[in-house]
Design a protein around this motif. Structure first.
Motif, PDB file in Angstrom:
ATOM      1  N   TRP A  75      -7.823  -7.927  -2.926  1.00 28.87           N
ATOM      2  CA  TRP A  75      -9.270  -7.469  -2.630  1.00 28.87           C
ATOM      3  C   TRP A  75      -9.251  -7.076  -1.124  1.00 28.87           C
ATOM      4  O   TRP A  75      -9.755  -5.975  -0.655  1.00 28.87           O
ATOM      5  CB  TRP A  75     -10.494  -8.349  -2.943  1.00 28.87           C
ATOM      6  CG  TRP A  75     -10.786  -7.786  -4.395  1.00 28.87           C
ATOM      7  CD1 TRP A  75     -10.813  -8.848  -5.573  1.00 28.87           C
ATOM      8  CD2 TRP A  75     -11.389  -6.821  -4.819  1.00 28.87           C
ATOM      9  NE1 TRP A  75     -11.422  -8.158  -6.642  1.00 28.87           N
ATOM     10  CE2 TRP A  75     -11.697  -6.761  -6.424  1.00 28.87           C
ATOM     11  CE3 TRP A  75     -11.701  -5.524  -4.369  1.00 28.87           C
ATOM     12  CZ2 TRP A  75     -12.263  -5.702  -7.137  1.00 28.87           C
ATOM     13  CZ3 TRP A  75     -12.421  -4.620  -5.125  1.00 28.87           C
ATOM     14  CH2 TRP A  75     -12.544  -4.684  -6.541  1.00 28.87           C
ATOM     15  N   VAL A 120      -6.979  -3.912  -0.535  1.00 25.96           N
ATOM     16  CA  VAL A 120      -7.834  -2.749  -0.984  1.00 25.96           C
ATOM     17  C   VAL A 120      -8.945  -2.236   0.018  1.00 25.96           C
ATOM     18  O   VAL A 120      -9.010  -1.408   0.297  1.00 25.96           O
ATOM     19  CB  VAL A 120      -8.370  -3.018  -2.437  1.00 25.96           C
ATOM     20  CG1 VAL A 120      -9.526  -2.000  -2.889  1.00 25.96           C
ATOM     21  CG2 VAL A 120      -7.223  -3.129  -3.509  1.00 25.96           C
ATOM     22  N   LEU A 170      -7.209  -1.145   3.252  1.00 28.75           N
ATOM     23  CA  LEU A 170      -6.044   0.067   3.029  1.00 28.75           C
ATOM     24  C   LEU A 170      -6.917   1.252   2.437  1.00 28.75           C
ATOM     25  O   LEU A 170      -6.141   2.217   2.581  1.00 28.75           O
ATOM     26  CB  LEU A 170      -4.967  -0.355   2.473  1.00 28.75           C
ATOM     27  CG  LEU A 170      -4.108  -1.259   3.076  1.00 28.75           C
ATOM     28  CD1 LEU A 170      -2.751  -1.934   2.234  1.00 28.75           C
ATOM     29  CD2 LEU A 170      -3.697  -1.096   4.379  1.00 28.75           C
ATOM     30  N   VAL A 171      -8.020   1.018   1.853  1.00 27.60           N
ATOM     31  CA  VAL A 171      -8.395   2.258   1.308  1.00 27.60           C
ATOM     32  C   VAL A 171     -10.047   2.313   1.796  1.00 27.60           C
ATOM     33  O   VAL A 171     -10.924   1.703   1.361  1.00 27.60           O
ATOM     34  CB  VAL A 171      -8.827   2.002  -0.349  1.00 27.60           C
ATOM     35  CG1 VAL A 171      -9.249   3.293  -1.177  1.00 27.60           C
ATOM     36  CG2 VAL A 171      -7.471   1.829  -0.934  1.00 27.60           C
ATOM     37  N   PRO A 172     -10.077   3.208   2.767  1.00 28.01           N
ATOM     38  CA  PRO A 172     -11.396   3.260   3.855  1.00 28.01           C
ATOM     39  C   PRO A 172     -12.673   3.148   3.361  1.00 28.01           C
ATOM     40  O   PRO A 172     -13.083   2.139   3.583  1.00 28.01           O
ATOM     41  CB  PRO A 172     -11.143   4.476   4.638  1.00 28.01           C
ATOM     42  CG  PRO A 172      -9.627   4.929   4.525  1.00 28.01           C
ATOM     43  CD  PRO A 172      -9.221   4.416   3.118  1.00 28.01           C
ATOM     44  N   ALA A 182     -13.796   3.979  -0.294  1.00 25.71           N
ATOM     45  CA  ALA A 182     -13.757   3.392  -1.800  1.00 25.71           C
ATOM     46  C   ALA A 182     -13.423   1.813  -1.712  1.00 25.71           C
ATOM     47  O   ALA A 182     -13.998   1.282  -2.665  1.00 25.71           O
ATOM     48  CB  ALA A 182     -12.776   4.297  -2.469  1.00 25.71           C
ATOM     49  N   GLY A 183     -12.697   1.450  -1.087  1.00 29.17           N
ATOM     50  CA  GLY A 183     -12.305  -0.131  -1.078  1.00 29.17           C
ATOM     51  C   GLY A 183     -13.307  -0.752  -0.838  1.00 29.17           C
ATOM     52  O   GLY A 183     -13.832  -1.978  -1.901  1.00 29.17           O
TER      53      GLY A 183
END
Length: 78
Positions: A49, A52, A55-57, A59-60
Motif C-alpha cells: 500500500w 501504491v 508511486l501512483v500519484p 489514484a494510489g
C-alpha cells in the motif's frame, strides 16, 4: 504594446502547482491513515500500500482512502 512581467507566473504554472499540491496533500493524508491502520495489515500488505500510494500519484492515495482502509478492518459478526 503588451508586456509580460517575467516575475509573475503564468496561469498554467499556477494550475499545475495547485494540482501538485493536491496530489502531495492526498499522499500525506493517505500515508498518515495507512500508518494508523498498519496494525490491522500484514507487513507485506502495508508495504504494498505504501508503494501504491507513493508511486501512483493521485489514484494510489484515493484507492487507499476508498478501499484500503476498509479492507484491513476486521469484519463484524452478525
Amino acid at each position: 504594446m503588451d508586456t509580460v512581467n517575467p516575475l509573475l507566473p503564468a496561469g498554467y504554472d499556477i494550475a499545475w502547482s495547485v494540482v501538485a499540491l493536491v496530489a502531495a496533500v492526498l499522499a500525506i493524508v493517505a500515508l498518515v491513515s495507512l500508518t494508523r491502520s498498519a496494525r490491522r495489515l500484514t507487513s507485506t500488505q502495508a508495504l504494498l500500500w505504501v508503494l501504491v500510494v507513493l508511486l501512483v500519484p493521485v489514484a494510489g492515495p484515493l484507492a487507499w482512502l476508498a478501499v484500503g482502509r476498509r479492507a484491513g478492518m476486521p469484519r463484524r459478526e452478525a
